[in-house]
Design a protein around this motif. Structure first.
Motif, PDB file in Angstrom:
ATOM      1  N   CYS A 168       0.823  -1.195  -0.080  1.00  0.00           N
ATOM      2  CA  CYS A 168       0.009   0.042   0.051  1.00  0.00           C
ATOM      3  C   CYS A 168       0.826   1.266   0.016  1.00  0.00           C
ATOM      4  N   ASP A 195      -0.967  -3.432  -3.933  1.00  0.00           N
ATOM      5  CA  ASP A 195      -1.222  -1.969  -3.896  1.00  0.00           C
ATOM      6  C   ASP A 195       0.199  -1.416  -3.962  1.00  0.00           C
ATOM      7  N   TYR A 198      -1.464   2.701  -7.214  1.00  0.00           N
ATOM      8  CA  TYR A 198      -2.728   3.073  -7.036  1.00  0.00           C
ATOM      9  C   TYR A 198      -3.542   3.719  -8.590  1.00  0.00           C
ATOM     10  N   HIS A 250      -5.642  -2.404  -6.159  1.00  0.00           N
ATOM     11  CA  HIS A 250      -5.224  -1.221  -6.936  1.00  0.00           C
ATOM     12  C   HIS A 250      -4.311  -1.335  -7.923  1.00  0.00           C
ATOM     13  N   ASP A 418      -2.997  -4.539   2.649  1.00  0.00           N
ATOM     14  CA  ASP A 418      -4.451  -3.619   2.288  1.00  0.00           C
ATOM     15  C   ASP A 418      -5.086  -3.003   2.964  1.00  0.00           C
ATOM     16  N   HIS A 420      -3.983  -0.926   5.702  1.00  0.00           N
ATOM     17  CA  HIS A 420      -3.526   0.515   6.083  1.00  0.00           C
ATOM     18  C   HIS A 420      -3.371   0.504   7.601  1.00  0.00           C
TER      19      HIS A 420
END
Ligand SMILES: [Fe+2]
Length: 527
Positions: A168, A195, A198, A250, A418, A420
């Motif tokens: 992420c 991720d 994005y 993403h 995923d 966060h």
């Protein structure tokens, strides 16, 4: 997809023991499109001249990386910034020292414009559990130097392994200070759980604004990777250790599920055209030991093994999953949502069977699932916090945890991205009155992507105050990554957090979670 066959085993099976035959380690005997093999067929004595291609500027501005190591080989990656539609030849070198005074492999490899001038060179005939350095060159240009490391052989005893896992990294949300810290760690391997990019359009109000539309076409996905890879901290992290990657949503589109877009009513056939473009761009930018994708279907689940200590099952929780229940609504009621109780798959039948077989037959002390979404239950009374996680796929989770429990499979660790937020949990299965612990889960927070506290400050406090089953640590505000030190006796995860709003920051360990071999209960020490 099974563990790729070892090159030596493959040659022996063919009755070809010599090193002059170069074959793919990608699981069959044909090089995938865009994939090139190389290795000991060229020795130090056969000095390779750097080719000329008439390039007028440095083509290595996106750095180098390596990935998917075995005990004898590793994939070396780069992608050229080359304003040409012709093939560009490169020289590659592998050495045991950073100064390249001890070169153990070199050769030529072509960068093909059909694959965005990306290189996936399989450097073979390396020694097990050994550190190497590599680089590419063309004309007067020499790439940055990458560091990589092979794995021990399957039968080797391994006393300690250090890995990092992360996910992420929304470019717009912060600086990649966490990647500077990962580069400084120089772990044995980096697992990136998705991720990586994005897809959303640029926003002039964001912390690191850029101007670009939402990614849909191959060129748009390529441009997005180019933006991310222009960051020197990310380049340093990708060059510091072999990376073992999987994707999340993403890399294609937020909360995608199989062929289903998050946009209600979008034709799955249209969405698969977009998915194919996203998958090609993913291949072009990741150091993966995989056949190149041919369209929208691309199997990326695979295993990576480190001697007798740990086998990692790298999972794909996006491509084969059923659509989320409850219209993918945050805080859905388990009883009011009409389709919550329906059986849904997260991994797809084929990957699920592959995982069951792999876990059942695993020979290592630790069996590790490197995957995307949270497996621990994040439920408040009747409300499911996020049905995009395994909470939205309870039947599939019950099957997986049941397989582990009923098979008596010990020392299973789940690594997750995923959401966060960082967390550590003991995973339980069985009926409410007889819950049994079966595995440990470590959830890494985001490298940069906004956390709960960034988006819903009040809500984050409320979530942090909830006691979820098995959850021993929860951090919904910080960014960073996880550093794991694994021995035959215990697995220790350090939750590293760092300021992402300044360009240079000092990492600190917020908490340490430990699992002792033979007992899946997670113990946490706060810093
Ligand atoms: Fe994310």
């Amino acid at each position: 997809m099974a563990t790729p066959i070892d090159r030596r085993t493959f040659l022996t099976a063919l009755g070809l023991g010599g090193a002059a035959v170069v074959v793919s380690c990608a699981g069959d005997d044909e090089s995938a499109p865009g994939t090139t093999t190389g290795g000991a067929a060229t020795t130090v004595d056969d000095a390779v001249t750097t080719p000329t291609a008439g390039l007028v500027s440095d083509p290595f501005a996106w750095g180098v990386s390596s990935g998917d190591p075995t005990d004898r080989s590793v994939i070396l990656w780069t992608r050229l910034v080359a304003a040409t539609d012709t093939v560009v030849p490169l020289k590659w070198e592998v050495a045991t020292d950073e100064q390249f005074s001890k070169v153990v492999g070199q050769g030529l490899v072509d960068a093909d414009p059909a694959w965005g001038h990306s290189i996936h060179l399989d450097a073979t005939d390396l020694a097990p559990a050994t550190e190497y350095f590599f680089r590419f060159s063309v004309d007067e240009f020499v790439s940055p130097t990458g560091r990589t490391k092979t794995t021990p052989s399957d039968d080797d005893t391994l006393e300690s392994l250090t890995i990092v896992f992360a996910s992420c990294q929304n470019y717009a949300h912060g600086f990649y200070t966490a990647h500077d810290a990962i580069a400084a760690d120089r772990p044995d391997a980096v697992f990136f759980l998705g991720d990586f990019i994005y897809e959303s359009k640029g926003n002039p109000e964001s912390f690191r604004p850029f101007d670009a539309p939402e990614t849909v076409t191959l060129e748009q996905y390529r441009d997005r990777y180019s933006l991310y890879l222009s960051d020197p901290s990310l380049q340093a992290s990708r060059a510091a250790a072999p990376w073992i990657v999987t994707w999340d949503d993403h890399e294609v589109e937020n909360n995608m599920a199989g062929a289903i877009s998050e946009n209600a009513g979008e034709d799955p056939a249209e969405f698969l055209i977009r998915r194919a473009a996203a998958y090609q761009a993913y291949y072009e930018h990741q150091p993966v030991r995989l056949d190149a994708p041919e369209g929208a279907d691309w199997a990326i689940h695979r295993t990576v093994r480190f001697g007798d200590l740990a086998e990692f099952f790298v999972l794909d929780g996006r491509q084969y999953r059923d659509d989320q229940p409850c219209d993918d609504t945050i805080l859905s009621s388990r009883t009011d949502c009409a389709n919550f109780a329906e059986d849904r798959t997260m991994l797809g039948a084929e990957q699920e069977a592959w995982l069951t077989d792999g876990l059942t037959g695993a020979q290592t002390t630790w069996k590790v699932l490197a995957q995307q979404t949270v497996m621990a239950g994040l439920v408040i009374g009747d409300l499911v916090l996020n049905v995009d996680q395994w909470d939205g796929y309870p039947a599939a989770r019950d099957r997986l945890l049941g397989t582990i429990a009923e098979g008596g499979i010990d020392n299973v660790v789940v690594l997750t991205g995923d959401i966060h937020s960082a967390g550590a949990a003991t995973l339980y299965t069985g009926p409410a009155e007889a819950r049994v612990p079966v595995a440990a889960e470590f959830v890494g927070t985001s490298i940069t992507s906004n956390s709960l506290v960034d988006r819903f400050p009040g809500g984050a406090d409320a979530v942090a105050a909830v006691e979820f089953e098995g959850v021993r640590y929860l951090n919904v505000k910080d960014h960073g990554y996880c550093r794991c030190t694994i021995t035959p006796q215990r697995w220790m995860t350090e939750f590293v957090v760092i300021d992402t709003k300044v360009e240079q920051a000092t990492p600190r360990v917020d908490a340490t979670a430990t699992v002792v071999a033979g007992a899946p209960e997670v113990a946490v020490t706060l810093a």
